[in-house]
Design an enzyme around this catalytic site. Structure first.
Site, PDB file in Angstrom:
ATOM      1  N   CYS A 127      -0.966   0.986  10.513  1.00  0.00           N
ATOM      2  CA  CYS A 127      -1.228  -0.113   9.591  1.00  0.00           C
ATOM      3  C   CYS A 127      -0.015  -0.973   9.296  1.00  0.00           C
ATOM      4  CB  CYS A 127      -1.778   0.449   8.292  1.00  0.00           C
ATOM      5  SG  CYS A 127      -2.230  -0.847   7.138  1.00  0.00           S
ATOM      6  N   ARG A 164     -19.942  -3.432  15.882  1.00  0.00           N
ATOM      7  CA  ARG A 164     -19.148  -4.639  15.651  1.00  0.00           C
ATOM      8  C   ARG A 164     -17.839  -4.589  16.426  1.00  0.00           C
ATOM      9  NH1 ARG A 164     -19.367  -4.378  10.857  1.00  0.00           N
ATOM     10  NH2 ARG A 164     -21.088  -5.819  10.600  1.00  0.00           N
ATOM     11  N   CYS A 215       0.826  -1.207   0.000  1.00  0.00           N
ATOM     12  CA  CYS A 215       0.000   0.000   0.000  1.00  0.00           C
ATOM     13  C   CYS A 215       0.865   1.265   0.000  1.00  0.00           C
ATOM     14  CB  CYS A 215      -0.914  -0.001   1.216  1.00  0.00           C
ATOM     15  SG  CYS A 215      -2.044   1.407   1.213  1.00  0.00           S
ATOM     16  N   CYS A 253     -19.802  -7.031   1.725  1.00  0.00           N
ATOM     17  CA  CYS A 253     -19.362  -5.662   1.975  1.00  0.00           C
ATOM     18  C   CYS A 253     -17.993  -5.480   1.332  1.00  0.00           C
ATOM     19  CB  CYS A 253     -19.276  -5.405   3.475  1.00  0.00           C
ATOM     20  SG  CYS A 253     -18.641  -3.761   3.889  1.00  0.00           S
ATOM     21  N   CYS A 283     -16.705  -9.809   4.073  1.00  0.00           N
ATOM     22  CA  CYS A 283     -16.109  -8.490   3.890  1.00  0.00           C
ATOM     23  C   CYS A 283     -14.884  -8.614   2.990  1.00  0.00           C
ATOM     24  CB  CYS A 283     -15.714  -7.901   5.226  1.00  0.00           C
ATOM     25  SG  CYS A 283     -17.065  -7.915   6.421  1.00  0.00           S
ATOM     26  N   CYS A 326     -20.779   1.369   6.374  1.00  0.00           N
ATOM     27  CA  CYS A 326     -20.104   0.838   7.554  1.00  0.00           C
ATOM     28  C   CYS A 326     -18.910   1.726   7.809  1.00  0.00           C
ATOM     29  CB  CYS A 326     -19.670  -0.600   7.280  1.00  0.00           C
ATOM     30  SG  CYS A 326     -18.583  -1.262   8.554  1.00  0.00           S
ATOM     31  N   CYS A 345      -0.601   5.459   6.738  1.00  0.00           N
ATOM     32  CA  CYS A 345      -1.339   5.307   7.986  1.00  0.00           C
ATOM     33  C   CYS A 345      -0.450   4.647   9.040  1.00  0.00           C
ATOM     34  CB  CYS A 345      -2.597   4.475   7.754  1.00  0.00           C
ATOM     35  SG  CYS A 345      -3.670   5.125   6.458  1.00  0.00           S
TER      36      CYS A 345
END
Length: 428
Positions: free
Chosen positions: A72, A272, A65, A142, A109, A202, A69
């Protein structure tokens, strides 16, 4: 306690507590913890009975990626020894999803690391959605693919996606200290695009990054304003090799207070319990079921979770039941608002449940927990996006809001080596 009585009354009426009341929940003492859980549990049972929805993560593309962040393990500068692979083929993803569905998951997901999908990526994910739906009739899907461009949410919806996950993660005030390659406003815009396309939104948060009580309340109130159907609550997994590797600020008690605060602010929303529950709640996970009505089954994006059978045993032992495929998750007023009317499916919560319920929020559901300029943890233990490695941000974000939970427990963080992207059977 007058505070708790007030919050229960408001929760049963779907009335928003004040910021001061939400802060007061986080400030309660350990002596009052069971009272706090019991109070929030009344609100949870009013809207969701004793049902627990199961969700299952499939990491379509791991690592690699370009976003920065800090929390992460998939960020470009991450030194964490996670699995790294490019896009799974639709049949591979469908096979991975089958394990979760067999374990009782109602929602799959689909998560991919990165800033956001290209149009070609959307085509690829659309084929994966179609493959899963063809194999598992009625399962919710999702997507959690990062920042969306114009028209992409509509295309995912047309392909059969039910929900889209994109987390806010932390307060707007401190967001720049966590991520610099995209903005808080970018995340808000993507959630709104998903909602405009008719996808169930979400969106959630990550706790334990050194934020203050005010930051936690701010992000939860911002989520309440966005009005997602599902709010995944992630607890930071301090992966070695990431800027936040030393952030061990959470205790089980602190986690329960955070979950209770979220339930009071979002009484009728699918809350969740997502990434990090095994690491930070540990033996107190069953108490969290009195606050949340949804969890992830088995492993996460880049880290191992509790064994799937252990999750099922925990739910049963705590006196809860796995939500069946024919049951609508959301209370009737939310399901009807999302679908434009109920389709008469059964619901097990008192009079409030009902409606179609096929499009509710993931984030929970979806990745609850992970979406953002990358994929923010949908439930994937601190697995979001990344870019060039940045310096630790603990001092910038603010002093920890609770005493550190002790020395770093690297023994609690296990990198996922099975399931999607491997030849080994998943933990579902």
């Amino acid at each position: 306690m007058d505070l708790l009585n007030t919050l229960v009354d408001k929760g049963l009426r779907r009335e928003l507590p004040t910021r001061e009341e939400a802060l007061a929940v986080l400030a309660t003492s350990d002596d009052d913890l069971l009272d706090v859980v019991a109070a929030a549990g009344k609100v949870r049972r009013q809207w969701f009975g004793r049902r627990v929805k199961l969700n299952y993560l499939v990491n379509l593309k791991s690592g690699l990626c370009p976003e920065d962040c800090s929390y992460c393990s998939q960020r470009l500068g991450s030194k964490a020894g996670i699995l790294k692979y490019t896009w799974l083929k639709p049949d591979e993803a469908s096979k991975a999803a089958a394990a979760g569905v067999a374990g009782g998951a109602k929602r799959v997901c689909l998560v991919a690391s990165g800033r956001g999908p290209t149009d070609r990526d959307v085509d690829r994910v659309s084929k994966t959605i179609e493959a899963i739906k063809e194999r598992h009739e009625g399962v919710e899907v999702c997507a959690c693919l990062g920042l969306l461009s114009d028209g992409q949410a509509d295309r995912l919806r047309e392909a059969g996606a039910d929900a889209y996950n994109h987390n806010l993660n932390t307060s707007e005030e401190t967001y720049g200290a966590i991520t610099t390659t995209h903005t808080y406003a970018d995340r808000v815009e993507t959630v709104q695009q998903a909602q405009a396309a008719g996808l169930s939104a979400c969106s959630g948060l990550i706790a334990g990054m050194g934020e203050s009580d005010k930051d936690l309340v701010d992000v939860v109130f911002a989520l309440r304003d966005l009005d997602p159907d599902s709010v995944p609550v992630n607890f930071l997994i301090p992966f070695e090799g990431t800027p936040l590797a030393k952030e061990w600020n959470l205790t089980p008690q602190r986690c329960l207070r955070i979950l209770a605060m979220v339930r009071f602010v979002c009484p009728d929303v699918e809350v969740r319990l997502a990434g990090g529950r095994e690491v930070h709640l540990r033996s107190m996970q069953p108490l969290a079921l009195h606050l949340v009505n949804s969890i992830f089954l088995g492993d996460y994006l880049t880290s191992e979770g509790q064994a799937g059978q252990a999750d099922l045993d925990m739910i049963a032992d705590a006196g809860f039941e796995v939500e069946g495929a024919g049951t609508t998750t959301l209370p009737r007023h939310r399901a009807d608002a999302l679908t434009g009317g109920g389709c008469g499916s059964s619901a097990s919560a008192p009079e409030q449940a009902g409606g179609c319920g096929s499009h509710e929020a993931s984030g929970g559901g979806g990745c609850g927990s992970h979406g953002g300029g990358g994929c923010g943890p949908c439930g994937g233990h601190a697995a979001v996006t990344g870019g060039e490695e940045s310096a630790p941000v603990t001092e910038t974000v603010g002093a920890p809001a609770a005493p550190a939970g002790g020395p770093a427990r690297t023994d609690l963080v296990a990198v996922r080596r099975r399931g999607a992207g491997t030849d080994l059977a998943p933990n579902a």
